[in-house]
Write a protein that holds these residues in place. Structure first.
Motif, PDB file in Angstrom:
ATOM      1  N   GLY A   1       0.605   7.999  -6.325  1.00  0.00           N
ATOM      2  CA  GLY A   1       0.424   9.379  -5.866  1.00  0.00           C
ATOM      3  C   GLY A   1       1.508  10.302  -6.384  1.00  0.00           C
TER       4      GLY A   1
ATOM      5  N   PHE B   1       1.044   4.154  -2.811  1.00  0.00           N
ATOM      6  CA  PHE B   1       0.911   5.573  -2.472  1.00  0.00           C
ATOM      7  C   PHE B   1       2.066   6.378  -3.074  1.00  0.00           C
ATOM      8  CE2 PHE B   1       1.957   9.130   0.362  1.00  0.00           C
ATOM      9  CZ  PHE B   1       0.764   9.848   0.322  1.00  0.00           C
TER      10      PHE B   1
ATOM     11  N   LEU C   1       0.832  -1.198   0.000  1.00  0.00           N
ATOM     12  CA  LEU C   1       0.000   0.000   0.000  1.00  0.00           C
ATOM     13  C   LEU C   1       0.871   1.253   0.000  1.00  0.00           C
ATOM     14  CD1 LEU C   1      -3.038   0.525  -0.038  1.00  0.00           C
ATOM     15  CD2 LEU C   1      -2.946   0.808   2.448  1.00  0.00           C
ATOM     16  N   LEU C   2       1.973   1.200   0.738  1.00  0.00           N
ATOM     17  CA  LEU C   2       2.914   2.314   0.759  1.00  0.00           C
ATOM     18  C   LEU C   2       3.551   2.501  -0.617  1.00  0.00           C
ATOM     19  CD1 LEU C   2       4.409   4.464   2.417  1.00  0.00           C
ATOM     20  CD2 LEU C   2       6.122   2.721   2.993  1.00  0.00           C
TER      21      LEU C   2
END
Length: 660
Positions: free
Chosen positions: A323, A319, A315-316
């Motif tokens: 992102g 991101f 998930l990191l």
């Protein structure tokens, strides 16, 4: 020693990736050609070390070294050699090592064959590729190390998940990963272009072959996975709208849109900002698929990981890369100059419509897949979004897309003639109407929409043939000249024809299998006869048999039609004692493009065995279509104009560019 060597090689690959992610960027900033060339050397060396690490894990599995946790949990000394090898990626740790090995492979290919790229662009592309690689090297080394040792090694392993002990596993995951990870090159090119602030038609010409290569592999990977589920899981279905299946479909839809968008950018220098965004989103969806499979948020035959720590780490990564790249896009995209204008009725307009429908379809799959997960996280409520939602939202979007597909190649660039294209498609329209009438008459009183769908499929196939006939002047000039023109057509043109026809072929298979599928479900004893779609299947008997690492109950069916023996089918039920699990090995009898399908269930106390028998008309066309599409992509990829990419600059120009 082999395990330690593999682990050490992985650490060295991480070190090289970190160097590759920093030094070339400094070289690009300082206009230092030597530092920019570090990217090429580091990428090739990184590929060498990660390949050594992967080879070490394969060796450990082949030699059944149960002192390694990964081998102990996923192998068995009696397992056939092919499954010892494929078992390397039949688990979380090994599959992630395969993932990052393919990532390094694509970086190495760019380093080896990207000499026609401007030095600064190549440095940026390989640096971005190294950012992604570094993140996944860290993920493997910190949370998913495949080389961990067991202090007191056991004598025997726990064996691989029986469902994964199939030849399809040797093909499906590598193909799928080559597609998933291949889109990282498109992502790296997009981020590199945003970092440099320069994007043009040459950029699209460089990025399109890599995108096409990834798309070919992903197409074949999805098709192979569908066929594997069809014959291995014993349900007789070929697509279940499983969230992990959807996770592979979403980047395929976005990648298909990206291919067409890059074509517009290359030919007309238009859709620049949109093409860059699609490059980012396609790989972002690939990363999302990795998260869904590896995070433990899903329970599926495809999902391996159950450790939430891994999910947080991925998930990191999501991101940071999704992102970060979208933030960079929001910052730099407004500065990019838009290309040429075009009329709505033009080939560009048709490709924009293609992009619009594909991205909306991708969005519906995205919402249907992630909404239940988001709802459960936010409210704790569990809901299921299944086939009805996807069928009612996805199918209507593909109908206008399939109608538009034959028109696109017949429209001119910049400004097209829709009436002229329709006239050239008159033969395709007549063939479609004839097909609708024939199917309607044959199935009178049956499904209403099925004949229309068959007609649409025929329209797509005949539209591709009409495009070919128009290009070679068929029936307008002597046949010998038409054949000579056909031989002289660019391979990319042939590729488009095959890919578009493949869509129609797959649609025929889907409609026929789902509409006119026949089945028999019941319990049978020896000498019982089941009747399905004009076939008579007699159960001759049940025979136990010992396999290398399983026991199985083998059933023999004699198949008859019109009083004549057709064939013998032998489905089986296997029991893997080490895992305490069983699998169903379906028997398939192919008749043209149709198949008879038999799978076994449990045996009752009175000696009867549960049996599922299906007749699936034209089911093989479901997979022939994607194979045709991939073949078309391969033809396009082999076209010298696409393979070479942008012209290689002269030595003097390259030297001047490096000195600037």
């Amino acid at each position: 020693m082999i395990a330690e060597s593999g682990h050490y090689a992985l650490v060295l690959a991480l070190g090289l990736a970190l160097i590759q992610s920093v030094v070339p960027l400094l070289g690009a900033r300082w206009r230092d050609a030597a530092l920019m060339n570090v990217a090429r050397s580091a990428a090739l060396a990184q590929l060498l070390f990660v390949a050594a690490s992967f080879a070490a894990l394969v060796t450990l599995h082949v030699t059944s070294d149960f002192s390694v946790v990964n081998v102990y949990e996923n192998s068995h000394s009696l397992k056939p050699l092919i499954y010892k090898i494929t078992g390397v990626w039949g688990n979380h740790e090994g599959s992630m090592l395969l993932w990052v090995s393919i990532l390094a492979l694509f970086g190495g290919l760019v380093a080896a064959f990207g000499n026609n790229l401007p030095l600064s662009l190549r440095a940026h592309v390989l640096a971005v590729q190294a950012w992604v690689a570094s993140a996944f090297y860290l993920f493997i080394l910190i949370t998913s190390n495949p080389f961990l040792r067991i202090a007191n090694p056991p004598i025997e392993g726990r064996d691989l998940n029986p469902v994964l002990q199939d030849i399809g596993l040797a093909v499906h995951p590598p193909m799928l990963y080559l597609g998933y990870v291949g889109f990282s090159i498109s992502f790296s090119f997009a981020v590199a272009a945003l970092l440099e602030g320069r994007i043009d038609a040459a950029w699209a010409r460089w990025v399109r072959p890599w995108t096409l290569m990834a798309w070919i592999f992903l197409t074949l990977g999805i098709a192979m996975g569908s066929y594997w589920a069809y014959y291995e899981l014993g349900w007789g279905g070929w697509w279940f709208w499983d969230p992990v299946e959807n996770a592979s479909l979403m980047p395929w839809l976005a990648g298909t849109a990206l291919l067409h968008s890059a074509l517009v950018m290359e030919k007309r220098n238009a859709l620049k900002v949109w093409t860059v965004l699609l490059s980012i989103l396609t790989f972002s969806l690939s990363l999302l698929g990795t998260f869904l499979v590896r995070s433990g948020v899903l329970t599926s035959v495809h999902a391996f990981a159950t450790d939430p720590t891994r999910g947080v780490f991925i998930l990191l990564i999501l991101f940071v890369f999704i992102g970060g790249s979208l933030s960079l896009y929001a910052w730099r995209a407004p500065a990019l100059k838009q290309g040429g204008l075009f009329a709505p009725i033009s080939r560009e307009g048709a490709l924009v419509l293609n992009n619009l429908l594909l991205t909306v379809a991708c969005a519906t799959v995205f919402i249907g897949t992630l909404y239940p997960l988001a709802l459960e996280v936010l409210t704790g409520e569990k809901i299921s979004v299944g086939a009805p939602f996807f069928n009612f939202t996805f199918a209507p979007l593909f109908v206008p897309l399939l109608i538009a597909v034959p028109f696109g190649p017949l429209l001119a660039w910049k400004r097209g003639d829709l009436l002229g294209a329709a006239q050239r498609l008159l033969a395709a329209g007549i063939a479609a109407l004839v097909a609708i009438a024939l199917v309607w008459a044959w199935t009178y009183g049956g499904a209403t929409l099925a004949p229309l769908a068959i007609g649409l499929a025929v329209f797509v196939i005949m539209g591709a043939l009409c495009d070919l006939a128009e290009r070679v002047g068929l029936f307008r000039i002597p046949l010998s000249i038409s054949l000579r023109r056909a031989r002289g057509l660019p391979r990319a043109t042939w590729g488009t024809i095959f890919a578009h026809a493949g869509l129609g072929v797959a649609l025929i298979g889907i409609v026929c299998e789902t509409t006119w599928n026949s089945e028999y479900i019941g319990a049978m004893k020896p000498n019982d006869v089941a009747k399905v779609a004009g076939y008579e299947l007699r159960l001759d008997g049940l025979t136990p048999r010992q396999g290398p690492n399983f026991r199985e109950m083998l059933a023999q069916f004699t198949v008859r039609r019109d009083g004549q023996d057709v064939s013998v089918m032998t489905p089986s039920k296997r029991n893997f004692t080490t895992r305490g699990a069983s699998t169903t090995e379906a028997a398939l009898l192919t008749c043209g493009a149709s198949q008879l399908y038999i799978s076994l269930g449990d045996t009752s106390a009175d000696g009867a065995i549960a049996v599922r028998i299906y007749h699936k008309p034209l089911v093989l066309m479901i997979w022939w279509g994607p194979v045709l599409m991939a073949f078309g992509g391969l033809l396009s990829l082999s076209d010298r104009r696409l393979r070479v990419g942008a012209p290689k600059p002269a030595k003097a120009a390259r030297a001047l560019q490096a000195a600037e």
